[in-house]
Design a protein around this motif. Structure first.
Motif, mmCIF file in Angstrom:
data_model
loop_
_atom_site.group_PDB
_atom_site.id
_atom_site.type_symbol
_atom_site.label_atom_id
_atom_site.label_comp_id
_atom_site.label_asym_id
_atom_site.label_seq_id
_atom_site.Cartn_x
_atom_site.Cartn_y
_atom_site.Cartn_z
ATOM 1 N N SER A 34 0.821 -1.211 0.000
ATOM 2 C CA SER A 34 0.000 0.000 0.000
ATOM 3 C C SER A 34 0.856 1.263 0.000
ATOM 4 N N VAL A 35 0.394 2.239 -0.767
ATOM 5 C CA VAL A 35 0.996 3.571 -0.719
ATOM 6 C C VAL A 35 0.472 4.281 0.526
ATOM 7 N N THR A 36 1.387 4.785 1.336
ATOM 8 C CA THR A 36 0.997 5.501 2.558
ATOM 9 C C THR A 36 1.532 6.923 2.599
ATOM 10 N N GLY A 37 2.343 7.283 1.599
ATOM 11 C CA GLY A 37 2.911 8.625 1.565
ATOM 12 C C GLY A 37 3.589 8.876 0.234
ATOM 13 N N MET A 38 4.313 9.965 0.155
ATOM 14 C CA MET A 38 4.928 10.390 -1.095
ATOM 15 C C MET A 38 6.167 9.554 -1.384
ATOM 16 N N ILE A 39 6.115 8.821 -2.486
ATOM 17 C CA ILE A 39 7.272 8.039 -2.906
ATOM 18 C C ILE A 39 7.661 8.478 -4.317
ATOM 19 N N TRP A 44 7.048 5.666 -13.633
ATOM 20 C CA TRP A 44 7.516 6.694 -14.580
ATOM 21 C C TRP A 44 8.930 7.185 -14.286
ATOM 22 N N ASN A 45 9.582 6.611 -13.277
ATOM 23 C CA ASN A 45 10.957 6.990 -12.924
ATOM 24 C C ASN A 45 11.081 8.493 -12.672
ATOM 25 N N GLN A 46 10.096 9.029 -11.939
ATOM 26 C CA GLN A 46 10.080 10.455 -11.601
ATOM 27 C C GLN A 46 10.348 10.619 -10.101
ATOM 28 N N PRO A 47 10.994 11.708 -9.697
ATOM 29 C CA PRO A 47 11.281 11.909 -8.277
ATOM 30 C C PRO A 47 10.004 12.120 -7.460
ATOM 31 N N PRO A 48 10.074 11.904 -6.150
ATOM 32 C CA PRO A 48 8.891 12.096 -5.291
ATOM 33 C C PRO A 48 8.301 13.489 -5.458
ATOM 34 N N GLY A 49 6.965 13.560 -5.429
ATOM 35 C CA GLY A 49 6.271 14.842 -5.534
ATOM 36 C C GLY A 49 5.933 15.256 -6.950
ATOM 37 N N THR A 50 6.268 14.398 -7.930
ATOM 38 C CA THR A 50 6.031 14.737 -9.335
ATOM 39 C C THR A 50 4.582 14.485 -9.728
ATOM 40 N N GLY A 88 4.384 21.704 -16.395
ATOM 41 C CA GLY A 88 4.849 20.368 -16.021
ATOM 42 C C GLY A 88 5.546 20.439 -14.677
ATOM 43 N N ALA A 89 5.495 19.363 -13.924
ATOM 44 C CA ALA A 89 6.125 19.364 -12.597
ATOM 45 C C ALA A 89 7.604 19.719 -12.695
ATOM 46 N N HIS A 90 8.241 19.245 -13.780
ATOM 47 C CA HIS A 90 9.649 19.567 -14.021
ATOM 48 C C HIS A 90 9.818 20.141 -15.433
ATOM 49 N N SER A 293 4.429 20.285 1.272
ATOM 50 C CA SER A 293 5.801 20.779 1.086
ATOM 51 C C SER A 293 6.578 19.902 0.115
ATOM 52 N N GLU A 294 6.170 18.644 -0.040
ATOM 53 C CA GLU A 294 6.916 17.705 -0.887
ATOM 54 C C GLU A 294 6.499 17.763 -2.356
ATOM 55 N N VAL A 295 5.289 18.241 -2.633
ATOM 56 C CA VAL A 295 4.818 18.228 -4.018
ATOM 57 C C VAL A 295 5.585 19.254 -4.843
ATOM 58 N N ALA A 296 5.870 18.919 -6.093
ATOM 59 C CA ALA A 296 6.608 19.820 -6.978
ATOM 60 C C ALA A 296 5.857 21.141 -7.163
ATOM 61 N N LYS A 297 6.613 22.219 -7.287
ATOM 62 C CA LYS A 297 6.065 23.554 -7.563
ATOM 63 C C LYS A 297 5.021 24.005 -6.539
ATOM 64 N N ALA A 298 5.208 23.628 -5.292
ATOM 65 C CA ALA A 298 4.217 23.957 -4.254
ATOM 66 C C ALA A 298 3.988 25.463 -4.146
ATOM 67 N N THR A 299 5.055 26.237 -4.180
ATOM 68 C CA THR A 299 4.917 27.697 -4.069
ATOM 69 C C THR A 299 4.189 28.259 -5.281
ATOM 70 N N ALA A 300 4.569 27.790 -6.466
ATOM 71 C CA ALA A 300 3.919 28.272 -7.692
ATOM 72 C C ALA A 300 2.443 27.891 -7.724
ATOM 73 N N ILE A 301 2.107 26.723 -7.198
ATOM 74 C CA ILE A 301 0.702 26.288 -7.155
ATOM 75 C C ILE A 301 -0.098 27.214 -6.244
ATOM 76 N N ARG A 302 0.460 27.537 -5.096
ATOM 77 C CA ARG A 302 -0.230 28.469 -4.189
ATOM 78 C C ARG A 302 -0.403 29.839 -4.844
ATOM 79 N N GLN A 303 0.630 30.295 -5.510
ATOM 80 C CA GLN A 303 0.554 31.602 -6.175
ATOM 81 C C GLN A 303 -0.504 31.596 -7.275
ATOM 82 N N LEU A 304 -0.551 30.523 -8.047
ATOM 83 C CA LEU A 304 -1.574 30.411 -9.087
ATOM 84 C C LEU A 304 -2.964 30.403 -8.475
#
Length: 318
Positions: A34-39, A44-50, A88-90, A293-304
């Motif tokens: 089971s997924v229980t948190g950010m992995i 897709w071989n993407q870093p956590p939070g993507t 895109g996240a990255h 805090s772990e999700v990509a572009k968290a600050t930009a998402i809040r600003q948007l």
């Protein structure tokens, strides 16, 4: 409304990101792992939070709607994502559905966004449903249900023009809009949209064969369906059913999105659609701070979310 907007924007990105590493994994596999948190990495071989196309195209939708409704501008914003990784996240695209890809290729070569979307029965994936959340906020003050339906139809139709996709998007937008404007209780909001959408469908005399596909949502109680009968593929009706089911059978943002991910299959989109609704309902304060805090572009998402909230608070739908 701003707290709900920020909650929904973070909610969709986090749900998406939780699901990306295990997309295509089976329910039986996830029942033991089971997924229980950010992995990270995984499918897709993407870093956590993507996050993937689900959140990216939702943010493109919000960027465009903040300037007012313009179907050409909206479609061109989607093209910026497809061709250049905008939102895109990255800043790159790693996941896109076939129906969406083909529609955007048509638009890039001059087809009108009103005619570009797939309209065959096999083109009823969840690629327009996943990006509908900003429209619920944009239409919050719009009283005419026919006007709301028309905008949903046009915006879904950029990529998905079949009636089934359009109605699924409409039900979802109506549900989010009700959560925002009519009832903060997910159960009551669901019962209200059942009544409103059934009346709307009868008045418009839509094809009853198509309406029957929505029977578990519109005529029954989707939350009463047992888990083994809740499907989580990329089919638009499965995604709508599973997202509603996850929200209606849980009592927190985290339990909702983790339940969605661990259904398996199209994990990122199921959790994105469920996560947008849960983020709206539980607001930013109900989302685990670590995930935010772990999700990509968290600050930009809040600003948007703040730009979008400010724009729609001073404008009415055109």
């Amino acid at each position: 409304m701003q707290h709900q907007i920020t909650g929904a924007f973070l909610g969709i990105a986090i749900g998406d990101a939780l699901g990306v590493p295990v997309e295509f994994k089976t329910r039986s596999y996830l029942s033991e792992n089971s997924v229980t948190g950010m992995i990270g990495y995984g499918s897709w071989n993407q870093p956590p939070g993507t996050f993937s196309d689900d959140a990216s195209l939702s943010f493109c939708t919000a960027e465009s709607l903040a300037l007012g409704y313009n179907i050409d501008h909206l479609a061109n914003t989607f093209l910026q994502w497809y061709q250049h990784g905008y939102w895109g996240a990255h800043d790159q695209v790693f996941d896109i559905g076939n129906t969406t890809r083909l529609a955007l290729q048509r638009i890039a070569t001059g087809t009108s966004p009103l005619l570009a979307g797939g309209f065959e029965e096999f083109e009823n994936g969840n690629g327009s449903l996943m990006r509908m959340m900003p429209l619920a906020f944009y239409l919050a003050a719009e009283k005419d249900i026919n006007t709301r339906y028309q905008l949903v139809k046009e915006i879904s139709g950029i990529t998905h023009l079949h009636f089934r996709s359009v109605l699924a998007c409409f039900i979802y937008v109506e549900y989010l809009r009700n959560l925002l404007t009519t009832s903060s209780d997910p159960r009551k909001a669901y019962e209200q949209i059942q009544s409103a959408v059934n009346n709307f469908v009868r008045n418009r005399q839509f094809n009853p064969t198509e309406i029957k596909h929505f029977e578990r949502i519109l005529q029954n109680d989707i939350s009463a369906i047992s888990e083994e009968l809740i499907l989580s593929s990329g089919y638009v009706i499965h995604t709508l059913e599973s997202a509603l089911w996850c929200l209606l059978t849980t009592d927190s943002y985290s339990s909702c999105v983790l339940k969605a991910v661990n259904l398996g299959g199209d994990t990122d989109t199921t959790a994105a659609v469920a996560g947008a609704a849960a983020g709206l309902h539980y607001r930013e304060t109900g989302i685990p701070a670590q995930w935010a805090s772990e999700v990509a572009k968290a600050t930009a998402i809040r600003q948007l979310s703040e730009r979008f909230g400010a724009a729609i608070s001073t404008a009415s739908p055109q």
